[in-house]
Design a protein around this motif. Structure first.
Motif, PDB file in Angstrom:
ATOM      1  N   ASP A  49       0.843  -1.197   0.000  1.00 16.38           N
ATOM      2  CA  ASP A  49       0.000   0.000   0.000  1.00 16.38           C
ATOM      3  C   ASP A  49       0.877   1.246   0.000  1.00 16.38           C
ATOM      4  O   ASP A  49       1.540   1.546   0.995  1.00 16.38           O
ATOM      5  CB  ASP A  49      -0.900  -0.014   1.231  1.00 16.38           C
ATOM      6  CG  ASP A  49      -1.784   1.222   1.338  1.00 16.38           C
ATOM      7  OD1 ASP A  49      -1.878   1.990   0.352  1.00 16.38           O
ATOM      8  OD2 ASP A  49      -2.384   1.413   2.410  1.00 16.38           O
ATOM      9  N   LEU A  50       0.897   1.969  -1.108  1.00 18.01           N
ATOM     10  CA  LEU A  50       1.709   3.189  -1.188  1.00 18.01           C
ATOM     11  C   LEU A  50       1.297   4.226  -0.142  1.00 18.01           C
ATOM     12  O   LEU A  50       2.120   5.001   0.325  1.00 18.01           O
ATOM     13  CB  LEU A  50       1.605   3.803  -2.589  1.00 18.01           C
ATOM     14  CG  LEU A  50       2.564   3.281  -3.652  1.00 18.01           C
ATOM     15  CD1 LEU A  50       2.251   3.926  -4.998  1.00 18.01           C
ATOM     16  CD2 LEU A  50       4.012   3.552  -3.255  1.00 18.01           C
ATOM     17  N   GLY A  51       0.028   4.215   0.222  1.00 17.62           N
ATOM     18  CA  GLY A  51      -0.438   5.186   1.204  1.00 17.62           C
ATOM     19  C   GLY A  51       0.237   5.043   2.558  1.00 17.62           C
ATOM     20  O   GLY A  51       0.302   6.004   3.325  1.00 17.62           O
ATOM     21  N   ALA A  52       0.745   3.847   2.841  1.00 12.29           N
ATOM     22  CA  ALA A  52       1.409   3.620   4.127  1.00 12.29           C
ATOM     23  C   ALA A  52       2.828   4.172   4.154  1.00 12.29           C
ATOM     24  O   ALA A  52       3.498   4.119   5.189  1.00 12.29           O
ATOM     25  CB  ALA A  52       1.431   2.125   4.443  1.00 12.29           C
ATOM     26  N   LEU A  53       3.281   4.704   3.007  1.00  7.55           N
ATOM     27  CA  LEU A  53       4.672   5.158   2.903  1.00  7.55           C
ATOM     28  C   LEU A  53       4.792   6.681   2.869  1.00  7.55           C
ATOM     29  O   LEU A  53       5.862   7.215   2.574  1.00  7.55           O
ATOM     30  CB  LEU A  53       5.313   4.569   1.642  1.00  7.55           C
ATOM     31  CG  LEU A  53       5.318   3.037   1.564  1.00  7.55           C
ATOM     32  CD1 LEU A  53       5.864   2.582   0.208  1.00  7.55           C
ATOM     33  CD2 LEU A  53       6.137   2.425   2.695  1.00  7.55           C
ATOM     34  N   GLU A  54       3.714   7.386   3.198  1.00 11.36           N
ATOM     35  CA  GLU A  54       3.729   8.852   3.111  1.00 11.36           C
ATOM     36  C   GLU A  54       4.811   9.465   3.987  1.00 11.36           C
ATOM     37  O   GLU A  54       5.492  10.411   3.584  1.00 11.36           O
ATOM     38  CB  GLU A  54       2.363   9.418   3.492  1.00 11.36           C
ATOM     39  CG  GLU A  54       1.270   9.156   2.468  1.00 11.36           C
ATOM     40  CD  GLU A  54       1.512   9.877   1.154  1.00 11.36           C
ATOM     41  OE1 GLU A  54       2.267  10.864   1.140  1.00 11.36           O
ATOM     42  OE2 GLU A  54       0.966   9.431   0.124  1.00 11.36           O
ATOM     43  N   GLU A  55       4.990   8.967   5.205  1.00  9.27           N
ATOM     44  CA  GLU A  55       6.009   9.523   6.105  1.00  9.27           C
ATOM     45  C   GLU A  55       7.406   9.353   5.524  1.00  9.27           C
ATOM     46  O   GLU A  55       8.265  10.227   5.683  1.00  9.27           O
ATOM     47  CB  GLU A  55       5.934   8.855   7.479  1.00  9.27           C
ATOM     48  CG  GLU A  55       4.698   9.226   8.284  1.00  9.27           C
ATOM     49  CD  GLU A  55       4.721   8.594   9.657  1.00  9.27           C
ATOM     50  OE1 GLU A  55       5.797   8.095  10.080  1.00  9.27           O
ATOM     51  OE2 GLU A  55       3.662   8.564  10.317  1.00  9.27           O
ATOM     52  N   LEU A  56       7.642   8.242   4.859  1.00  2.42           N
ATOM     53  CA  LEU A  56       8.959   8.005   4.267  1.00  2.42           C
ATOM     54  C   LEU A  56       9.156   8.863   3.023  1.00  2.42           C
ATOM     55  O   LEU A  56      10.264   9.347   2.765  1.00  2.42           O
ATOM     56  CB  LEU A  56       9.118   6.524   3.938  1.00  2.42           C
ATOM     57  CG  LEU A  56       9.108   5.591   5.156  1.00  2.42           C
ATOM     58  CD1 LEU A  56       9.179   4.137   4.717  1.00  2.42           C
ATOM     59  CD2 LEU A  56      10.273   5.920   6.097  1.00  2.42           C
ATOM     60  N   ARG A  57       8.105   9.066   2.270  1.00  4.09           N
ATOM     61  CA  ARG A  57       8.201   9.955   1.112  1.00  4.09           C
ATOM     62  C   ARG A  57       8.526  11.380   1.568  1.00  4.09           C
ATOM     63  O   ARG A  57       9.271  12.098   0.902  1.00  4.09           O
ATOM     64  CB  ARG A  57       6.893   9.935   0.327  1.00  4.09           C
ATOM     65  CG  ARG A  57       6.983  10.686  -1.005  1.00  4.09           C
ATOM     66  CD  ARG A  57       5.676  10.652  -1.765  1.00  4.09           C
ATOM     67  NE  ARG A  57       5.323   9.295  -2.143  1.00  4.09           N
ATOM     68  CZ  ARG A  57       4.272   8.627  -1.689  1.00  4.09           C
ATOM     69  NH1 ARG A  57       3.471   9.193  -0.811  1.00  4.09           N
ATOM     70  NH2 ARG A  57       4.021   7.406  -2.098  1.00  4.09           N
ATOM     71  N   ALA A  58       8.001  11.766   2.718  1.00  2.00           N
ATOM     72  CA  ALA A  58       8.230  13.118   3.235  1.00  2.00           C
ATOM     73  C   ALA A  58       9.686  13.369   3.612  1.00  2.00           C
ATOM     74  O   ALA A  58      10.125  14.521   3.679  1.00  2.00           O
ATOM     75  CB  ALA A  58       7.328  13.374   4.443  1.00  2.00           C
TER      76      ALA A  58
END
Length: 292
Positions: A49-58
């Motif tokens: 789930d890409l949505g679970a990676l938002e903190e890492l993308r930030a």
């Protein structure tokens, strides 16, 4: 590029290349991605789930959708890294979960799903990254295994079997790829306070009152909850394990295995010295007492 910390034998970021990490939605994978990115690595964090990676993308991780059980998804992730950098520098096989419960009541479909995720996913990703690593003359595969790959106990047979398999495969793969400049390293943590426990408890087959294992399953759930509770004996944080994974990936002369935490370091020794029947009796007693 600055040098990664730990020791003077640690390789430079520019000498290693990009890092591809599986299972980054939470827990150890999430912490490992943060550790590599903080050290300036080009970090590819993945999860279904890409949505679970938002903190890492930030924090400037590159993020990819990756289901380690799907061949198209595996190929797409490796190709995305190789298009930019030519080869994966470090593959961290972290994705996995724990299937628990009495062997008699675990369906073969659930058993296969456990192996597809915990074993075959990492093995196939290793196969996919190795050709480019070999051409580059360098690379590293870090498998996040477990003390469960050295010691098996009742209630965890399916999960432990996958970790034993990972250890066996790593021991065979390591000398096979060493001549090409590629290292294979295993990291074996003890208990960790993460979302692993919540997933584990959901995998225990339903507590049918007519099941001969009903009291056992109740005790097993309580025992595993206590065993993985934050602050419990030998229980570590995800960050603690991530620091060791980072070291395994960046030190110039890695060990073949890093056992992390008191239980992982000393548990296998105690198990090797104790008679099987004694261990069986002790574990039965602990789980029976947990059932109340």
């Amino acid at each position: 590029m600055r040098q990664c910390r730990f020791t003077r034998l640690t390789l430079k970021v520019s000498d290693i290349g990009p890092v591809l990490i599986t299972g980054c939605s939470s827990g150890v994978g999430h912490a490992v991605a943060r550790a590599f990115r903080a050290a300036d690595f080009e970090t590819f964090a993945t999860a279904r789930d890409l949505g679970a990676l938002e903190e890492l993308r930030a924090i400037d991780c590159q993020t990819l959708a990756l289901d380690v059980t799907d061949e198209g998804s595996r190929r797409a992730a490796v190709e995305a890294v190789e298009r930019q950098f030519g080869a994966v520098g470090i593959l961290v096989n972290n994705a996995g979960y724990g299937q628990y419960g009495p062997i008699e009541e675990i369906s073969l479909d659930d058993m296969r799903r456990q192996f597809e995720t915990n074993v075959f996913g990492g093995v196939r990703l290793s196969q996919l990254v190795l050709p480019a690593m070999r051409r580059a003359g360098k690379g590293r595969i870090v498998n996040v295994s477990s003390v469960a790959g050295r010691v098996s106990v009742m209630g965890g047979g399916a999960y432990h079997a996958t970790k034993f398999a990972l250890e066996a495969i790593a021991d065979a793969l390591r000398p096979e790829v060493k001549p090409f400049g590629i290292e294979v390293v295993s990291v074996l943590p003890g208990p960790i306070a993460t979302h692993f426990e919540a997933t584990l408890l959901k995998t225990i087959p339903d507590a049918d009152a007519h099941s001969p294992y009903a009291p056992f399953k109740k005790g097993l759930a309580r025992r595993m909850h206590a065993f993985l509770a934050p602050g419990g004996f030998g229980v570590m944080t995800a960050d603690h394990v991530a620091r060791v994974v980072f070291k395994a990936g960046t030190t110039s002369r890695p060990r073949t295995r890093y056992s992390v935490g008191f239980i992982a370091k000393f548990g296998p020794f105690g198990r090797a010295l104790a008679p099987d029947r004694l261990v069986d009796a002790m574990t039965r007693s602990v789980i029976s007492n947990s059932a109340g």
